[in-house]
Design an enzyme around this catalytic site. Structure first.
Site, PDB file in Angstrom:
ATOM      1  N   HIS A  53      64.307  52.037  52.665  1.00 30.11           N
ATOM      2  CA  HIS A  53      64.176  53.495  52.643  1.00 30.11           C
ATOM      3  C   HIS A  53      62.736  53.961  52.836  1.00 30.11           C
ATOM      4  CE1 HIS A  53      68.352  54.009  51.609  1.00 30.11           C
ATOM      5  NE2 HIS A  53      68.222  53.188  50.580  1.00 30.11           N
ATOM      6  N   ARG A  78      62.453  44.330  49.912  1.00 32.23           N
ATOM      7  CA  ARG A  78      63.795  44.635  50.421  1.00 32.23           C
ATOM      8  C   ARG A  78      63.647  45.066  51.877  1.00 32.23           C
ATOM      9  NH1 ARG A  78      67.782  49.116  47.821  1.00 32.23           N
ATOM     10  NH2 ARG A  78      66.096  50.538  48.432  1.00 32.23           N
ATOM     11  N   ASP A  92      57.680  34.413  57.393  1.00 35.37           N
ATOM     12  CA  ASP A  92      56.487  33.959  58.097  1.00 35.37           C
ATOM     13  C   ASP A  92      55.259  34.784  57.709  1.00 35.37           C
ATOM     14  OD1 ASP A  92      57.777  31.914  59.362  1.00 35.37           O
ATOM     15  OD2 ASP A  92      57.944  32.902  61.306  1.00 35.37           O
ATOM     16  N   GLU A 157      76.185  46.915  46.329  1.00 38.38           N
ATOM     17  CA  GLU A 157      76.026  48.358  46.141  1.00 38.38           C
ATOM     18  C   GLU A 157      77.185  49.158  46.735  1.00 38.38           C
ATOM     19  OE1 GLU A 157      72.471  49.639  48.235  1.00 38.38           O
ATOM     20  OE2 GLU A 157      72.487  47.795  49.415  1.00 38.38           O
ATOM     21  N   ASP A 183      73.669  53.637  45.276  1.00 37.91           N
ATOM     22  CA  ASP A 183      74.619  53.571  46.386  1.00 37.91           C
ATOM     23  C   ASP A 183      76.036  53.313  45.892  1.00 37.91           C
ATOM     24  OD1 ASP A 183      73.510  53.815  49.201  1.00 37.91           O
ATOM     25  OD2 ASP A 183      72.019  52.509  48.293  1.00 37.91           O
TER      26      ASP A 183
END
Length: 263
Positions: A53, A78, A92, A157, A183
Site C-alpha cells: 500500500h 511486505r 537479492d 486476509e 482486509d
C-alpha cells in the site's frame, strides 16, 4: 577482497519468532528512508516496510533498509504482490524476512515458498555475488547459509484464506502466518473495522488454530489494548503502529491544542 563471516547473515527476528518470543513492530508506509531511520531509533524489534500500500519500489525499500541497518531493528518487507520475480529482487536486495500478501490456498503458499529458496528446495535464481544480499561477493558462503536465515510469513486476509488456513499453514517452507484483520473485516462485511465481537472472535480462533498447527502468528493491532489481547491469545509478532497514521494523529492533535492561539 574483504570477506564477511556467515554470522553477518544472522536473523534475530526469525530466531525470536520461531521460539515464540514476542516481537513488536512498527510500520513505515510512507516510503521515506528518513521516517524509517527515525522509527528504528525507537528500538522496535522490527520495522515493517509496506510495499503493498505504500509508494515503494525496490530502490526505496533498499534506501529504507540501509537507513535501518545502523540500528537494532530488523527489516520485514511486505511486497506489492506475492510474485516470484519481485520476491527474488527483494531477497537479492538483502531483505531476509518477507510477509507475502493475500494468500488463499496451499498452492499459492507453495509457489511463494519455492520463490524464497534455491534448488532443489525451491526455484530462486542465483545472483547473490553481484548484489547486496551477497554484499557484492564479500559473502562467498551466502548460498550455503542464507536460507537458514530467511523468514517467510504468508498473509491470510480473506474468507477463502481462513477456509484454507490449515493447508496454508502446513505448507512446506512457510515459517509463520500473518493475519490481515482489516482486509478480512472488509471481506466479512465490516468495512475494515476489526474491533467488533465477531471479528475479534475470528482472530482469536485463527491464532489458536495456527499455533495448534505448529506455526507462529503475527498480526496488526489497532491499539495497545488490542496488541496485548493478541499476544495473550498467542501472537508472536505484532505491528503496533504506522508512520503515516501517527503523523496524521500528531498533526491533528497539535493543531487542536494550538487552535485557540488564532483568536
Amino acid at each position: 577482497m574483504r570477506v564477511f563471516d556467515k554470522s553477518f547473515l544472522h536473523n534475530p527476528f526469525k530466531k525470536a519468532v520461531m521460539q515464540h518470543q514476542v516481537q513488536l513492530g512498527f510500520g513505515v508506509v510512507s516510503g521515506s528512508a528518513t521516517n524509517a531511520e527515525i522509527v528504528a531509533g525507537s528500538g522496535y524489534d522490527f520495522i515493517w516496510l509496506d510495499g503493498e500500500h505504500g509508494p515503494n519500489t525496490i530502490e526505496t525499500i533498499i534506501d529504507q533498509a540501509r537507513a535501518i541497518a545502523a540500528y537494532d531493528s530488523h527489516v520485514v518487507v511486505r511486497p506489492l504482490v506475492s510474485d516470484r520475480a519481485l520476491i527474488k529482487q527483494l531477497l537479492d536486495a538483502g531483505i531476509q524476512s518477507i510477509i507475502a500478501p493475500m494468500v488463499e490456498s496451499s498452492e499459492q503458499a507453495k509457489y511463494i515458498a519455492e520463490s524464497m529458496y534455491y534448488p532443489p528446495r525451491g526455484k530462486r535464481g542465483f545472483g547473490a555475488p553481484a548484489v547486496r544480499a551477497g554484499r557484492w561477493a564479500r559473502l562467498p558462503e551466502y548460498i550455503k547459509h542464507a536460507e537458514d536465515e530467511l523468514f517467510l510469513a504468508v498473509q491470510i486476509e480473506s474468507k477463502l484464506g481462513v477456509q484454507n488456513v490449515e493447508e496454508i499453514t502446513k505448507t512446506y517452507g512457510v515459517d509463520a502466518i500473518f493475519l490481515g484483520p482489516a482486509d478480512l473485516a472488509v471481506d466479512m462485511g465490516y468495512y475494515g473495522d476489526f474491533s467488533g465481537e465477531e471479528m475479534q472472535a475470528t482472530i482469536k480462533k485463527l491464532i489458536t488454530d495456527i499455533r495448534g498447527y505448529g506455526k507462529p502468528v503475527g498480526t496488526i493491532a489497532g491499539s495497545p489494548d488490542e496488541a496485548q489481547r493478541y499476544i495473550e491469545w498467542g501472537a508472536s509478532f505484532v505491528i503496533v503502529g504506522a508512520d503515516t497514521v501517527f503523523l496524521a494523529n500528531a498533526a491533528d492533535s497539535m493543531l487542536e491544542v494550538c487552535r485557540h492561539l488564532k483568536k
